[in-house]
Motif scaffolding. Sequence first.
Motif, PDB file in Angstrom:
ATOM      1  N   GLN A  32      -8.876   5.078   1.524  1.00  0.00           N
ATOM      2  CA  GLN A  32      -8.657   5.574   0.741  1.00  0.00           C
ATOM      3  C   GLN A  32      -7.171   5.317   0.656  1.00  0.00           C
ATOM      4  O   GLN A  32      -6.318   4.341   0.396  1.00  0.00           O
ATOM      5  CB  GLN A  32      -8.053   7.124   0.308  1.00  0.00           C
ATOM      6  N   GLN A  33      -6.179   4.605   2.298  1.00  0.00           N
ATOM      7  CA  GLN A  33      -5.666   4.402   3.336  1.00  0.00           C
ATOM      8  C   GLN A  33      -5.434   2.695   2.884  1.00  0.00           C
ATOM      9  O   GLN A  33      -4.416   2.805   3.242  1.00  0.00           O
ATOM     10  CB  GLN A  33      -6.040   4.721   4.264  1.00  0.00           C
ATOM     11  N   ALA A  34      -6.734   2.329   2.797  1.00  0.00           N
ATOM     12  CA  ALA A  34      -6.540   0.425   2.565  1.00  0.00           C
ATOM     13  C   ALA A  34      -5.505   0.525   0.689  1.00  0.00           C
ATOM     14  O   ALA A  34      -4.475  -0.640   0.687  1.00  0.00           O
ATOM     15  CB  ALA A  34      -7.925   0.308   2.332  1.00  0.00           C
ATOM     16  N   LEU A  35      -5.900   1.051   0.172  1.00  0.00           N
ATOM     17  CA  LEU A  35      -5.316   1.283  -1.121  1.00  0.00           C
ATOM     18  C   LEU A  35      -4.120   1.993  -1.134  1.00  0.00           C
ATOM     19  O   LEU A  35      -3.030   1.211  -1.792  1.00  0.00           O
ATOM     20  CB  LEU A  35      -6.203   3.116  -1.916  1.00  0.00           C
ATOM     21  N   ILE A  36      -3.614   2.648  -0.080  1.00  0.00           N
ATOM     22  CA  ILE A  36      -1.951   3.231  -0.291  1.00  0.00           C
ATOM     23  C   ILE A  36      -1.339   1.977   0.151  1.00  0.00           C
ATOM     24  O   ILE A  36      -0.471   2.015   0.066  1.00  0.00           O
ATOM     25  CB  ILE A  36      -2.405   4.764   0.652  1.00  0.00           C
ATOM     26  N   GLY A  37      -1.552   1.375   1.756  1.00  0.00           N
ATOM     27  CA  GLY A  37      -1.365   0.335   1.972  1.00  0.00           C
ATOM     28  C   GLY A  37      -1.008  -0.672   1.281  1.00  0.00           C
ATOM     29  O   GLY A  37      -0.156  -1.406   1.874  1.00  0.00           O
ATOM     30  N   GLY A  38      -2.309  -0.816   0.154  1.00  0.00           N
ATOM     31  CA  GLY A  38      -2.112  -1.550  -0.369  1.00  0.00           C
ATOM     32  C   GLY A  38      -2.793  -3.305   0.202  1.00  0.00           C
ATOM     33  O   GLY A  38      -2.481  -4.604  -0.269  1.00  0.00           O
ATOM     34  N   ALA A  39      -3.531  -3.143   0.822  1.00  0.00           N
ATOM     35  CA  ALA A  39      -4.287  -3.545   1.633  1.00  0.00           C
ATOM     36  C   ALA A  39      -5.796  -3.957   1.082  1.00  0.00           C
ATOM     37  O   ALA A  39      -6.373  -4.824   0.892  1.00  0.00           O
ATOM     38  CB  ALA A  39      -5.061  -3.939   2.826  1.00  0.00           C
ATOM     39  N   GLN A  40      -6.053  -3.215  -0.018  1.00  0.00           N
ATOM     40  CA  GLN A  40      -7.127  -3.312  -1.029  1.00  0.00           C
ATOM     41  C   GLN A  40      -6.789  -2.203  -2.301  1.00  0.00           C
ATOM     42  O   GLN A  40      -6.560  -1.853  -2.110  1.00  0.00           O
ATOM     43  CB  GLN A  40      -8.620  -2.368  -0.156  1.00  0.00           C
ATOM     44  N   GLU A  41      -7.226  -3.415  -3.414  1.00  0.00           N
ATOM     45  CA  GLU A  41      -7.184  -3.055  -4.506  1.00  0.00           C
ATOM     46  C   GLU A  41      -7.750  -1.899  -5.221  1.00  0.00           C
ATOM     47  O   GLU A  41      -6.941  -0.403  -5.990  1.00  0.00           O
ATOM     48  CB  GLU A  41      -6.808  -4.174  -6.127  1.00  0.00           C
ATOM     49  N   MET A  42      -9.076  -1.932  -5.149  1.00  0.00           N
ATOM     50  CA  MET A  42      -9.842  -0.657  -5.702  1.00  0.00           C
ATOM     51  C   MET A  42     -10.347   0.012  -5.229  1.00  0.00           C
ATOM     52  O   MET A  42     -11.576  -0.526  -4.104  1.00  0.00           O
ATOM     53  CB  MET A  42     -10.047  -1.020  -7.486  1.00  0.00           C
ATOM     54  N   MET A  43     -10.883   1.445  -5.599  1.00  0.00           N
ATOM     55  CA  MET A  43     -12.667   1.688  -4.799  1.00  0.00           C
ATOM     56  C   MET A  43     -12.244   2.667  -5.708  1.00  0.00           C
ATOM     57  O   MET A  43     -12.241   4.151  -6.537  1.00  0.00           O
ATOM     58  CB  MET A  43     -12.032   2.523  -3.238  1.00  0.00           C
ATOM     59  N   VAL A  44     -14.334   3.484  -5.625  1.00  0.00           N
ATOM     60  CA  VAL A  44     -14.199   4.724  -5.729  1.00  0.00           C
ATOM     61  C   VAL A  44     -15.065   5.596  -4.537  1.00  0.00           C
ATOM     62  O   VAL A  44     -15.666   4.706  -3.956  1.00  0.00           O
ATOM     63  CB  VAL A  44     -15.782   4.576  -6.961  1.00  0.00           C
ATOM     64  N   GLY A  45     -14.647   6.996  -5.105  1.00  0.00           N
ATOM     65  CA  GLY A  45     -15.589   7.884  -4.196  1.00  0.00           C
ATOM     66  C   GLY A  45     -15.360   9.446  -4.166  1.00  0.00           C
ATOM     67  O   GLY A  45     -14.848   9.748  -5.505  1.00  0.00           O
TER      68      GLY A  45
ATOM     69  N   GLU B  18      -0.341   9.741  -7.689  1.00  0.00           N
ATOM     70  CA  GLU B  18       0.846   8.870  -7.740  1.00  0.00           C
ATOM     71  C   GLU B  18       1.695   9.480  -6.609  1.00  0.00           C
ATOM     72  O   GLU B  18       2.271   7.907  -6.356  1.00  0.00           O
ATOM     73  CB  GLU B  18       1.244   9.355  -9.054  1.00  0.00           C
ATOM     74  N   GLU B  19       1.919  10.297  -6.753  1.00  0.00           N
ATOM     75  CA  GLU B  19       3.558  10.654  -5.687  1.00  0.00           C
ATOM     76  C   GLU B  19       2.624   9.958  -4.137  1.00  0.00           C
ATOM     77  O   GLU B  19       3.387   9.984  -3.140  1.00  0.00           O
ATOM     78  CB  GLU B  19       4.036  11.543  -5.522  1.00  0.00           C
ATOM     79  N   LYS B  20       1.479   9.968  -4.072  1.00  0.00           N
ATOM     80  CA  LYS B  20       0.953   9.444  -2.787  1.00  0.00           C
ATOM     81  C   LYS B  20       0.220   8.387  -2.865  1.00  0.00           C
ATOM     82  O   LYS B  20      -0.257   7.389  -1.250  1.00  0.00           O
ATOM     83  CB  LYS B  20      -0.183  10.589  -2.198  1.00  0.00           C
ATOM     84  N   GLY B  21       0.774   7.362  -3.549  1.00  0.00           N
ATOM     85  CA  GLY B  21       0.161   5.871  -3.470  1.00  0.00           C
ATOM     86  C   GLY B  21      -0.769   5.495  -3.426  1.00  0.00           C
ATOM     87  O   GLY B  21      -1.715   4.647  -3.626  1.00  0.00           O
ATOM     88  N   LEU B  22      -1.698   6.129  -4.882  1.00  0.00           N
ATOM     89  CA  LEU B  22      -3.008   6.344  -5.070  1.00  0.00           C
ATOM     90  C   LEU B  22      -2.718   6.411  -7.284  1.00  0.00           C
ATOM     91  O   LEU B  22      -2.118   7.329  -7.064  1.00  0.00           O
ATOM     92  CB  LEU B  22      -3.804   6.749  -4.760  1.00  0.00           C
TER      93      LEU B  22
ATOM     94  N   ILE C 267     -14.399  10.210  -7.940  1.00  0.00           N
ATOM     95  CA  ILE C 267     -13.114   9.026  -9.023  1.00  0.00           C
ATOM     96  C   ILE C 267     -13.617   7.814  -8.037  1.00  0.00           C
ATOM     97  O   ILE C 267     -13.103   7.042  -7.331  1.00  0.00           O
ATOM     98  CB  ILE C 267     -12.000  10.295  -8.259  1.00  0.00           C
ATOM     99  N   VAL C 268     -12.172   7.402  -9.308  1.00  0.00           N
ATOM    100  CA  VAL C 268     -12.072   5.896  -9.304  1.00  0.00           C
ATOM    101  C   VAL C 268     -10.580   5.769  -9.663  1.00  0.00           C
ATOM    102  O   VAL C 268      -9.570   6.313  -9.862  1.00  0.00           O
ATOM    103  CB  VAL C 268     -12.555   5.243 -11.047  1.00  0.00           C
ATOM    104  N   LEU C 269     -10.106   5.176  -8.458  1.00  0.00           N
ATOM    105  CA  LEU C 269      -8.557   4.848  -7.642  1.00  0.00           C
ATOM    106  C   LEU C 269      -8.437   3.704  -7.494  1.00  0.00           C
ATOM    107  O   LEU C 269      -9.211   2.938  -7.037  1.00  0.00           O
ATOM    108  CB  LEU C 269      -9.116   5.316  -6.180  1.00  0.00           C
ATOM    109  N   VAL C 270      -7.177   3.698  -8.310  1.00  0.00           N
ATOM    110  CA  VAL C 270      -6.662   2.476  -7.478  1.00  0.00           C
ATOM    111  C   VAL C 270      -5.054   1.996  -7.053  1.00  0.00           C
ATOM    112  O   VAL C 270      -4.433   2.980  -7.016  1.00  0.00           O
ATOM    113  CB  VAL C 270      -5.906   1.417  -8.607  1.00  0.00           C
TER     114      VAL C 270
ATOM    115  N   ASP D  76       1.317  -0.999  -9.905  1.00  0.00           N
ATOM    116  CA  ASP D  76       2.893  -1.493 -10.469  1.00  0.00           C
ATOM    117  C   ASP D  76       3.334  -2.629 -10.787  1.00  0.00           C
ATOM    118  O   ASP D  76       3.858  -3.278 -11.335  1.00  0.00           O
ATOM    119  CB  ASP D  76       3.784  -1.062  -9.053  1.00  0.00           C
ATOM    120  N   GLY D  77       2.122  -3.487 -10.271  1.00  0.00           N
ATOM    121  CA  GLY D  77       2.693  -5.166 -10.007  1.00  0.00           C
ATOM    122  C   GLY D  77       2.004  -5.532 -11.663  1.00  0.00           C
ATOM    123  O   GLY D  77       1.672  -6.490 -11.845  1.00  0.00           O
ATOM    124  N   LEU D  78       1.323  -4.652 -12.653  1.00  0.00           N
ATOM    125  CA  LEU D  78      -0.013  -5.058 -13.307  1.00  0.00           C
ATOM    126  C   LEU D  78       0.694  -4.933 -14.647  1.00  0.00           C
ATOM    127  O   LEU D  78       2.247  -3.834 -14.865  1.00  0.00           O
ATOM    128  CB  LEU D  78      -1.123  -4.174 -13.411  1.00  0.00           C
ATOM    129  N   SER D  79       0.622  -6.095 -15.305  1.00  0.00           N
ATOM    130  CA  SER D  79       1.175  -5.543 -17.114  1.00  0.00           C
ATOM    131  C   SER D  79       0.846  -4.745 -17.515  1.00  0.00           C
ATOM    132  O   SER D  79      -0.492  -3.961 -17.522  1.00  0.00           O
ATOM    133  CB  SER D  79       1.321  -6.819 -17.972  1.00  0.00           C
TER     134      SER D  79
END
Length: 335
Positions: free
Chosen positions: A78-91, A135-139, A239-242, A248-251
């Motif tokens: 989750q932290q890696a997603l928030i920081g942008g070091a990883q794109e997706m996860m489910v957990g 969303e306001e938490k970066g996920l 939950i499937v997270l991005v 934000d960088g995706l079309s």
Amino acid sequence: MTKLTRRILVTALALAAGSAMAQDIKPRLIRFGYGLAEASNQGRAVKLFAEQLAAASGGKMKLRAIGGAALGPDTQMQQALIGGAQEMMVGSTATLVGIVKEMALWDTPFLINNAKEADALLDGPIGEKVKAKLEEKGLVGLVYWENGFRNLTNNKRAVARLEDLDGIKLRVMQNNVFLDSFKSLGANAVPLPFSELFSALETKAVDGQENPYNTILSSKFYEVQKYLTVTNHVYSPWIVLVSKKYWDGLSKDERAALQKAAVAAREFERKDTRDEAAKALTDLKAKGMQINELSPAEAGRMRDRLTRVNASIAANVGMDLWNETQAELGRLRAR
Ligand code: TK8
């Protein structure tokens, strides 16, 4: 080839080319982490997600599935997603409570009675509302998948009465609701990441744990746990997270492809999980587990104890959300 078939073919090709060109999709590589084994309901669904994403993006969006918590436990991903070091996860939603307190709603013991209620509640306005808080938490939450109804296993004794839980060292998820729930049952509840659970059971650092049948099977807990008590004490979603930074960088088209694949994988995953759970008890018995159900009286006592945490969950998630959820469940049950 007749004139007509040729014309149809030419039109079809032009349409296909047109739509592929019209799609604003770039080559993308998505690192998608998950905690369970590849041979699990979670692993199978991630694989299907990858296939669906390739199909929805004309092969441009590739998913690299990384299972078995190789990228770390849920909280680390989750932290890696928030920081942008990883794109997706489910957990688990349960491990997100430290980030979005409203997620604790899904930890409410006995909130959901069956699969139909689960799907309606999670995919409906309440589920959407909780998901939107990310969303306001970066996920970004795409969809909920099924983890399932949780059941209790341990290595000490068959749990037939509430008192049998006394002193059992029980691993729980890193989440205060679970911690309080099992403390109130008399167990010695210890929070641990899932990735450390098998070895904690094996080395007897803990006596027991609670998870859906599917996970008890796919994580081979039957090798290190003797007793299984059918408690169905809570329905757990995944939950499937991005990463919001990534999202934000995706079309628009890339986001649509991700959402489409996530929904397709959800439909597959829920069915697969339910099919597997329906025959899991037979499988676990065959693997040597001793399984018992609770008498209605003991199930009632356990339920009373567990639902003592409800007031504090309601306070934590907010009375408005709590009341809306109860009202929605009332409507679903009246149908
Ligand atoms: C997998 C976990 C698991 C959950 C748990 O990463 O921790 O017990 O049920 O599914 O999220």
